[in-house]
Design a protein around this motif. Structure first.
Motif, short mmCIF file in Angstrom:
data_model
loop_
_atom_site.label_atom_id
_atom_site.label_comp_id
_atom_site.label_asym_id
_atom_site.label_seq_id
_atom_site.Cartn_x
_atom_site.Cartn_y
_atom_site.Cartn_z
N ALA A 133 0.83 -1.20 0.00
CA ALA A 133 0.00 0.00 0.00
C ALA A 133 0.87 1.25 0.00
N VAL A 134 1.99 1.22 0.73
CA VAL A 134 2.91 2.37 0.74
C VAL A 134 3.49 2.60 -0.66
N HIS A 135 3.84 1.54 -1.36
CA HIS A 135 4.36 1.68 -2.73
C HIS A 135 3.30 2.30 -3.65
N ALA A 136 2.06 1.85 -3.54
CA ALA A 136 0.98 2.41 -4.34
C ALA A 136 0.78 3.88 -4.01
N LEU A 137 0.80 4.20 -2.72
CA LEU A 137 0.65 5.59 -2.29
C LEU A 137 1.79 6.45 -2.82
N ASN A 138 3.02 5.95 -2.76
CA ASN A 138 4.17 6.71 -3.25
C ASN A 138 4.02 7.07 -4.72
N ARG A 139 3.56 6.13 -5.52
CA ARG A 139 3.36 6.42 -6.96
C ARG A 139 2.30 7.50 -7.14
N THR A 140 1.26 7.45 -6.33
CA THR A 140 0.21 8.47 -6.39
C THR A 140 0.74 9.83 -5.95
N LEU A 141 1.55 9.86 -4.90
CA LEU A 141 2.09 11.13 -4.41
C LEU A 141 3.04 11.78 -5.41
N VAL A 142 3.72 10.98 -6.20
CA VAL A 142 4.58 11.54 -7.26
C VAL A 142 3.71 12.30 -8.26
N VAL A 143 2.59 11.72 -8.63
CA VAL A 143 1.68 12.39 -9.57
C VAL A 143 1.22 13.72 -8.99
N ILE A 144 0.82 13.72 -7.72
CA ILE A 144 0.36 14.95 -7.08
C ILE A 144 1.49 15.97 -6.98
N SER A 145 2.71 15.53 -6.67
CA SER A 145 3.82 16.48 -6.51
C SER A 145 4.18 17.15 -7.84
N VAL A 146 4.03 16.41 -8.94
CA VAL A 146 4.35 16.97 -10.25
C VAL A 146 3.25 17.95 -10.70
N SER A 147 2.02 17.63 -10.37
CA SER A 147 0.89 18.47 -10.79
C SER A 147 -0.09 18.62 -9.63
N PRO A 148 0.20 19.52 -8.68
CA PRO A 148 -0.59 19.63 -7.46
C PRO A 148 -2.07 19.94 -7.68
N ASP A 149 -2.41 20.53 -8.80
CA ASP A 149 -3.81 20.89 -9.05
C ASP A 149 -4.58 19.78 -9.75
N ILE A 150 -4.01 18.59 -9.83
CA ILE A 150 -4.64 17.49 -10.55
C ILE A 150 -5.91 16.99 -9.87
N GLY A 151 -5.97 17.08 -8.56
CA GLY A 151 -7.14 16.58 -7.83
C GLY A 151 -8.37 17.45 -8.06
N ASP A 152 -9.52 16.83 -7.89
CA ASP A 152 -10.79 17.55 -8.04
C ASP A 152 -11.06 18.37 -6.78
N PRO A 153 -11.44 19.64 -6.95
CA PRO A 153 -11.77 20.46 -5.78
C PRO A 153 -12.98 19.88 -5.05
N ILE A 154 -12.94 19.91 -3.74
CA ILE A 154 -14.03 19.43 -2.90
C ILE A 154 -14.86 20.64 -2.49
N PRO A 155 -16.16 20.64 -2.79
CA PRO A 155 -16.98 21.79 -2.37
C PRO A 155 -17.10 21.82 -0.84
N THR A 156 -16.60 22.87 -0.24
CA THR A 156 -16.68 23.05 1.20
C THR A 156 -17.10 24.48 1.48
N THR A 157 -17.48 24.73 2.69
CA THR A 157 -17.87 26.09 3.06
C THR A 157 -16.70 26.78 3.72
N GLY A 158 -15.97 27.52 2.91
CA GLY A 158 -14.93 28.38 3.43
C GLY A 158 -13.58 27.76 3.71
N ALA A 159 -13.34 26.53 3.35
CA ALA A 159 -12.01 25.94 3.60
C ALA A 159 -10.98 26.63 2.72
N GLN A 160 -9.98 27.20 3.34
CA GLN A 160 -8.92 27.88 2.60
C GLN A 160 -7.58 27.38 3.09
#
Length: 86
Positions: free
Chosen positions: A26-53
Motif C-alpha cells: 500500500a505504501v508503494h501504491a501511495l508513493n506512486r500516487t504522491l509523485v503524480v500529485i507532486s508533479v501536478s498539485p492541481d490534478i485533484g478535483d476540488p471538494i466543495p466546502t464552506t470556506g475551507a482555505q
C-alpha cells in the motif's frame, strides 16, 4: 529534497498515523500516487466546502486504488495530505 518544479509532500498528523498502518504494498501504491500529485498539485478535483482555505482536493488513482485528500499551499510548493485511503 524535492526535484525542481515539484511540490513537496507533507502529511497532517492524522494522515501520518494512517501512513504508519499501511502495508508495504500500500505504501508503494501511495508513493506512486504522491509523485503524480507532486508533479501536478492541481490534478485533484476540488471538494466543495464552506470556506475551507486553501480548498481541499481529492485525487483518486483508479489503477493504484488510492484516494488522497489534500490541499496545496498558496505558493504551490507544498501539497499537504490530510487523508489517505488505500
Amino acid at each position: 529534497m524535492t526535484a525542481p518544479g515539484r511540490a513537496r509532500v507533507a502529511f497532517r498528523d492524522s494522515a501520518a498515523k494512517q501512513l504508519e498502518e499501511l502495508s508495504e504494498s500500500a505504501v508503494h501504491a501511495l508513493n506512486r500516487t504522491l509523485v503524480v500529485i507532486s508533479v501536478s498539485p492541481d490534478i485533484g478535483d476540488p471538494i466543495p466546502t464552506t470556506g475551507a482555505q486553501p480548498p481541499l482536493r481529492l485525487y483518486a488513482d483508479e489503477i493504484e486504488d488510492v484516494r488522497v485528500l489534500y490541499f496545496v499551499t498558496a505558493l504551490r510548493t507544498v501539497a499537504v495530505v490530510a487523508y489517505i485511503e488505500v
